[in-house]
Design a protein around this motif. Structure first.
Motif, PDB file in Angstrom:
ATOM      1  N   SER A   4       0.832  -1.206   0.000  1.00  0.00           N
ATOM      2  CA  SER A   4       0.000   0.000   0.000  1.00  0.00           C
ATOM      3  C   SER A   4       0.865   1.253   0.000  1.00  0.00           C
ATOM      4  O   SER A   4       2.070   1.204   0.278  1.00  0.00           O
ATOM      5  N   SER A   5       0.235   2.381  -0.282  1.00  0.00           N
ATOM      6  CA  SER A   5       0.962   3.642  -0.378  1.00  0.00           C
ATOM      7  C   SER A   5       1.601   4.047   0.946  1.00  0.00           C
ATOM      8  O   SER A   5       2.701   4.607   0.956  1.00  0.00           O
ATOM      9  N   HIS A   6       0.940   3.765   2.068  1.00  0.00           N
ATOM     10  CA  HIS A   6       1.481   4.230   3.348  1.00  0.00           C
ATOM     11  C   HIS A   6       2.537   3.286   3.936  1.00  0.00           C
ATOM     12  O   HIS A   6       3.082   3.577   4.997  1.00  0.00           O
ATOM     13  N   ARG A  46       3.456   0.752 -10.141  1.00  0.00           N
ATOM     14  CA  ARG A  46       2.508   1.593  -9.398  1.00  0.00           C
ATOM     15  C   ARG A  46       1.336   1.995 -10.287  1.00  0.00           C
ATOM     16  O   ARG A  46       1.522   2.387 -11.435  1.00  0.00           O
ATOM     17  N   GLU A  47       0.118   1.864  -9.749  1.00  0.00           N
ATOM     18  CA  GLU A  47      -1.072   2.344 -10.444  1.00  0.00           C
ATOM     19  C   GLU A  47      -1.188   1.760 -11.858  1.00  0.00           C
ATOM     20  O   GLU A  47      -1.490   2.488 -12.819  1.00  0.00           O
ATOM     21  N   ARG A  86       5.012   7.561  -3.798  1.00  0.00           N
ATOM     22  CA  ARG A  86       4.455   6.924  -2.607  1.00  0.00           C
ATOM     23  C   ARG A  86       2.924   6.938  -2.641  1.00  0.00           C
ATOM     24  O   ARG A  86       2.279   6.701  -1.632  1.00  0.00           O
ATOM     25  N   LYS A  87       2.346   7.233  -3.810  1.00  0.00           N
ATOM     26  CA  LYS A  87       0.902   7.304  -3.951  1.00  0.00           C
ATOM     27  C   LYS A  87       0.401   6.147  -4.811  1.00  0.00           C
ATOM     28  O   LYS A  87       1.042   5.782  -5.791  1.00  0.00           O
ATOM     29  N   GLU A 144      -1.418   2.236  -5.640  1.00  0.00           N
ATOM     30  CA  GLU A 144      -1.331   0.816  -5.306  1.00  0.00           C
ATOM     31  C   GLU A 144      -0.089   0.233  -5.977  1.00  0.00           C
ATOM     32  O   GLU A 144       0.196   0.549  -7.140  1.00  0.00           O
TER      33      GLU A 144
END
Length: 279
Positions: free
Chosen positions: A167-169, A192-193, A220-221, A223
């Motif tokens: 996940s992003s976090h 990512r994404e 860092r944003k 999936e």
């Protein structure tokens, strides 16, 4: 168990992971034709169906109710209804609910038929530029740092390409732990994404990818699929195993003694073990 004469079929239907254009015509026909759709999140699936002008009965099936719902759904299948199973995105059962239902349906003699399509892990593997002839999918990494490092330690000497969802976090911390346990120099990639507007696929060493993610908040944003190349030749494998053993021994012994013993046990070079303390 024999299949009931009038039994329906459970269709396991893959849905888009981002780009709505990726829903196959066969998947769309199936979703229209079944008596109802078992969905992980009915609101999310309703939006997908609305995009295609499909009106369908939805049955909520998620990790919190699957054990209890499976018997009721199998009863409907046994009575002759054909149903579809979808997740929020991608192929059901791949880090998503559905295993209990599929197992129960098969145990009852119900035909379970795949309607293949999008899968984030396969999409990532196809573009990462890492060895793809043999790979191991590990799902989501543990949320807590200690458990996550332990998982990496268990897999550090795995020769196959490793794939994880993240996940992003937690992506920054996951990369930091991979660097600490597996080593900064191991080839890796981050997808990512995938299929979305801000799709990004980065490749390099674990150390390079960690630095890139730390430096760029945009990375860092979203999936993520994290891919890590398997251990290489015998020397690499010995070094990885040596570092794993060293990390255990240093909890109880001075660094020099821990390194000497780890080198003797694994055949790894002693100098390569210093500095690998995850402290």
């Amino acid at each position: 168990m024999s299949i009931p004469a009038a039994a329906g079929i459970l269709y396991v239907v893959a849905t888009p992971i981002g780009n709505l254009g990726d829903l196959s015509p066969r998947a769309l026909d199936t979703l229209r034709a079944v008596a109802a759709i078992c969905a992980e999140d009915t609101r999310h699936t309703r939006q997908l169906l609305s995009h295609y002008g499909v009106e369908q009965t939805l049955i909520a099936l998620h990790e919190h109710n699957e054990a209890g719902m499976a018997e009721r759904i199998v009863a409907r299948l046994s009575a002759g209804e054909s149903l579809a199973l979808v997740s929020d995105a991608g192929t059901p059962l791949v880090s998503d609910p559905g295993f209990r239902l599929v197992a129960a349906a098969r145990a009852a003699g119900i035909k379970v038929s795949p309607i293949p399509g999008p899968s984030a892990l396969i999409a990532a593997l196809s573009v990462a530029g890492l060895p793809s002839d043999r790979f191991a999918f590990e799902g989501f990494l543990p949320a807590k740092a200690g458990a996550r490092r332990e998982r990496f330690a268990e897999l550090a000497s795995e020769p196959r390409t490793l794939l994880f969802y993240e996940s992003s976090h937690r992506i920054e911390d996951a990369l930091a732990d991979a660097v600490a346990v597996i080593g900064a120099g191991r080839p890796a990639a981050i997808a990512r994404e995938l299929t979305k507007l801000f799709e990004t696929v980065l490749s390099g060493t674990l150390g390079e990818l960690h630095a890139r993610v730390v430096a760029d908040a945009d990375q860092r944003k979203g999936e993520f699929v994290l891919l890590i190349q398997g251990v290489g030749d015998d020397a690499d494998a010995r070094l990885v195993e040596g570092r794993r053993v060293y990390a255990k021994l240093i909890e109880h012994l001075p660094p020099s003694t821990a390194a000497k013993l780890a080198a003797e046990i694994t055949g790894a070079p002693r100098k390569g073990l210093y500095g690998s303390d995850p402290g």
